[in-house]
Design a protein around this motif. Structure first.
Motif, PDB file in Angstrom:
ATOM      1  N   ALA A  11      -4.082   3.948   6.964  1.00 34.84           N
ATOM      2  CA  ALA A  11      -3.365   5.083   7.528  1.00 34.84           C
ATOM      3  C   ALA A  11      -2.069   5.355   6.775  1.00 34.84           C
ATOM      4  N   LEU A  12      -1.467   4.305   6.214  1.00 34.06           N
ATOM      5  CA  LEU A  12      -0.214   4.456   5.463  1.00 34.06           C
ATOM      6  C   LEU A  12      -0.428   4.932   4.038  1.00 34.06           C
ATOM      7  N   LEU A  13      -1.622   4.731   3.519  1.00 32.83           N
ATOM      8  CA  LEU A  13      -1.870   4.984   2.100  1.00 32.83           C
ATOM      9  C   LEU A  13      -1.543   6.421   1.673  1.00 32.83           C
ATOM     10  N   PRO A  14      -1.959   7.468   2.416  1.00 34.42           N
ATOM     11  CA  PRO A  14      -1.588   8.831   1.983  1.00 34.42           C
ATOM     12  C   PRO A  14      -0.081   9.050   1.917  1.00 34.42           C
ATOM     13  N   LEU A  15       0.648   8.485   2.889  1.00 35.62           N
ATOM     14  CA  LEU A  15       2.101   8.650   2.883  1.00 35.62           C
ATOM     15  C   LEU A  15       2.734   7.890   1.727  1.00 35.62           C
ATOM     16  N   VAL A  16       2.209   6.714   1.409  1.00 33.46           N
ATOM     17  CA  VAL A  16       2.727   5.939   0.279  1.00 33.46           C
ATOM     18  C   VAL A  16       2.530   6.704  -1.025  1.00 33.46           C
ATOM     19  N   ILE A  17       1.396   7.383  -1.150  1.00 33.58           N
ATOM     20  CA  ILE A  17       1.143   8.178  -2.360  1.00 33.58           C
ATOM     21  C   ILE A  17       2.148   9.323  -2.459  1.00 33.58           C
ATOM     22  N   VAL A  18       2.463   9.956  -1.315  1.00 31.16           N
ATOM     23  CA  VAL A  18       3.449  11.036  -1.318  1.00 31.16           C
ATOM     24  C   VAL A  18       4.827  10.499  -1.710  1.00 31.16           C
ATOM     25  N   TRP A  19       5.179   9.328  -1.199  1.00 34.52           N
ATOM     26  CA  TRP A  19       6.494   8.749  -1.487  1.00 34.52           C
ATOM     27  C   TRP A  19       6.633   8.272  -2.926  1.00 34.52           C
ATOM     28  N   PHE A  20       5.632   7.508  -3.381  1.00 34.02           N
ATOM     29  CA  PHE A  20       5.762   6.812  -4.665  1.00 34.02           C
ATOM     30  C   PHE A  20       4.841   7.357  -5.759  1.00 34.02           C
ATOM     31  N   GLY A  21       3.980   8.315  -5.417  1.00 29.38           N
ATOM     32  CA  GLY A  21       3.001   8.753  -6.388  1.00 29.38           C
ATOM     33  C   GLY A  21       1.937   7.678  -6.586  1.00 29.38           C
ATOM     34  N   VAL A  22       1.370   7.606  -7.768  1.00 33.54           N
ATOM     35  CA  VAL A  22       0.323   6.627  -8.046  1.00 33.54           C
ATOM     36  C   VAL A  22       0.811   5.557  -9.019  1.00 33.54           C
ATOM     37  N   ASP A  23       2.126   5.396  -9.101  1.00 33.69           N
ATOM     38  CA  ASP A  23       2.694   4.404 -10.008  1.00 33.69           C
ATOM     39  C   ASP A  23       2.658   3.015  -9.372  1.00 33.69           C
ATOM     40  N   GLU A  24       3.212   2.045 -10.101  1.00 34.63           N
ATOM     41  CA  GLU A  24       3.207   0.661  -9.644  1.00 34.63           C
ATOM     42  C   GLU A  24       4.015   0.459  -8.368  1.00 34.63           C
ATOM     43  N   ALA A  25       5.049   1.268  -8.171  1.00 32.98           N
ATOM     44  CA  ALA A  25       5.925   1.075  -7.014  1.00 32.98           C
ATOM     45  C   ALA A  25       5.155   1.167  -5.704  1.00 32.98           C
ATOM     46  N   GLY A  26       4.223   2.103  -5.615  1.00 35.25           N
ATOM     47  CA  GLY A  26       3.445   2.253  -4.385  1.00 35.25           C
ATOM     48  C   GLY A  26       2.577   1.043  -4.096  1.00 35.25           C
ATOM     49  N   LYS A  27       1.988   0.469  -5.121  1.00 29.66           N
ATOM     50  CA  LYS A  27       1.126  -0.707  -4.942  1.00 29.66           C
ATOM     51  C   LYS A  27       1.958  -1.923  -4.525  1.00 29.66           C
ATOM     52  N   ILE A  28       3.105  -2.088  -5.159  1.00 30.97           N
ATOM     53  CA  ILE A  28       3.986  -3.203  -4.793  1.00 30.97           C
ATOM     54  C   ILE A  28       4.520  -3.023  -3.374  1.00 30.97           C
ATOM     55  N   PHE A  29       4.804  -1.776  -2.998  1.00 27.60           N
ATOM     56  CA  PHE A  29       5.270  -1.503  -1.639  1.00 27.60           C
ATOM     57  C   PHE A  29       4.216  -1.912  -0.611  1.00 27.60           C
ATOM     58  N   MET A  30       2.948  -1.590  -0.866  1.00 27.64           N
ATOM     59  CA  MET A  30       1.877  -1.951   0.065  1.00 27.64           C
ATOM     60  C   MET A  30       1.771  -3.468   0.227  1.00 27.64           C
ATOM     61  N   VAL A  31       1.860  -4.176  -0.876  1.00 27.62           N
ATOM     62  CA  VAL A  31       1.785  -5.643  -0.804  1.00 27.62           C
ATOM     63  C   VAL A  31       3.003  -6.199  -0.061  1.00 27.62           C
ATOM     64  N   SER A  32       4.176  -5.669  -0.351  1.00 23.20           N
ATOM     65  CA  SER A  32       5.396  -6.135   0.312  1.00 23.20           C
ATOM     66  C   SER A  32       5.302  -5.940   1.821  1.00 23.20           C
ATOM     67  N   LEU A  33       4.794  -4.794   2.233  1.00 20.84           N
ATOM     68  CA  LEU A  33       4.671  -4.504   3.655  1.00 20.84           C
ATOM     69  C   LEU A  33       3.686  -5.459   4.322  1.00 20.84           C
ATOM     70  N   ALA A  34       2.605  -5.774   3.627  1.00 22.31           N
ATOM     71  CA  ALA A  34       1.613  -6.692   4.191  1.00 22.31           C
ATOM     72  C   ALA A  34       2.162  -8.101   4.330  1.00 22.31           C
ATOM     73  N   VAL A  35       2.983  -8.514   3.387  1.00 18.43           N
ATOM     74  CA  VAL A  35       3.529  -9.877   3.391  1.00 18.43           C
ATOM     75  C   VAL A  35       4.652 -10.022   4.410  1.00 18.43           C
ATOM     76  N   LEU A  36       5.415  -8.964   4.618  1.00 19.03           N
ATOM     77  CA  LEU A  36       6.604  -9.026   5.452  1.00 19.03           C
ATOM     78  C   LEU A  36       6.303  -9.512   6.868  1.00 19.03           C
ATOM     79  N   PHE A  37       5.267  -8.975   7.498  1.00 17.20           N
ATOM     80  CA  PHE A  37       5.057  -9.208   8.929  1.00 17.20           C
ATOM     81  C   PHE A  37       4.668 -10.643   9.279  1.00 17.20           C
TER      82      PHE A  37
END
Length: 281
Positions: free
Chosen positions: A130-156
């Protein structure tokens, strides 16, 4: 007339005590742990060679191994693997650090819990897809979006287990620290953090698994490198052997990461009776 020891224990005079189960050494236990995976591989290979499993549905392990060797020798496998490991490491470091800091803050402060915990739990309940479309809008398709997804998964998981570990520290130990005259900083360093460490490291182990789950999702979107891209590209060309290879790579990385986490547990929790050398033999 007095009863002898065996009669007082409810045993007949002829009964003999049960022998203690033999303790297994760590190498023996490690060998036993591989029996089931190797057995599955052997059965899989045998079923494939006997024609019980179609090669298009599930290729034999030997064919998957040959595919892996071919990709390894031409250098493409190492390139994809290196890209995925770099993203996972960066995301784990960022998300783990933030999760640990928030866990420390909320664990020690009821006010911080009131301010932050509900919002964190609401974000945690949102699925990655559900977050993936918003992450693409925020970060595009660069590395930052992928690292953000991993960071969010690890945080909780690290956040939750850090808070849980701090809240579960034995109150008697805190009272002992107060009576002994330890200051707040010393109490945290010598009592609270060591007492919370088993729970924190459990969060680390869980976070290592969720990091790869998030990375798989992130690498399916507009990327040209990574194990996830390798799997999606193979799907387009119906290369089942490559798809199975990526699954086995994920399993191998997960096993290796869990082994590292266990080694970290044994090192940091050597004082703990449940983690001391030989405690589980």
């Amino acid at each position: 007339m007095t009863l002898d020891l065996t009669q007082r224990r409810g045993l007949s005079p002829s009964a003999t005590p049960m022998p203690a189960a033999p303790k297994l050494a760590a190498p023996q236990l490690a060998l036993i742990s591989w029996i089931a995976p190797l057995g599955v591989l052997l059965l899989w290979e045998a079923a494939s060679r006997a024609g019980l499993i179609s090669a298009q549905v599930l290729p034999a392990p030997s064919k998957v191994a040959l595919t892996g060797w071919a990709l390894l020798t031409n250098g493409s496998l190492l390139a994809h693997l290196g890209a995925s490991l770099a993203r996972a490491a960066a995301g784990f470091a960022i998300g783990g650090g933030i999760g640990f800091a928030l866990g420390i803050l909320v664990g020690f402060s009821r006010l911080a819990e009131a301010l932050l915990d509900r919002s964190i739990q609401m974000i945690r309940a949102i699925p990655f897809l559900a977050l993936l479309p918003l992450v693409i809008v925020w970060f595009g398709v660069d590395e930052a979006g992928k690292i953000f997804m991993v960071s969010l998964a690890v945080l909780f998981p690290i956040y939750i287990n850090t808070v849980l570990g701090i809240r579960q520290v034995d109150p008697k130990l805190l009272e002992l620290a107060r009576v002994s005259g330890l200051g707040r900083a010393q109490t945290i360093r010598r009592i609270v953090l060591p007492g919370a460490m088993p729970s924190i490291l459990t969060g680390v182990r869980y976070a290592l698994a969720t990091a790869w789950l998030a990375l798989v999702i992130a690498e399916t979107v507009a990327t040209t490198r990574g194990i996830g891209f390798l799997a999606m590209d193979a799907r387009e060309f119906l290369q089942t052997n490559v798809i199975v290879l990526t699954i086995l790579i994920y399993a191998g990385i997960g096993t290796g990461a869990d082994s590292l986490a266990r080694a970290l547990e044994r090192r940091l929790l050597a004082w703990h009776p449940n983690y001391a050398k030989g405690a589980r033999a």
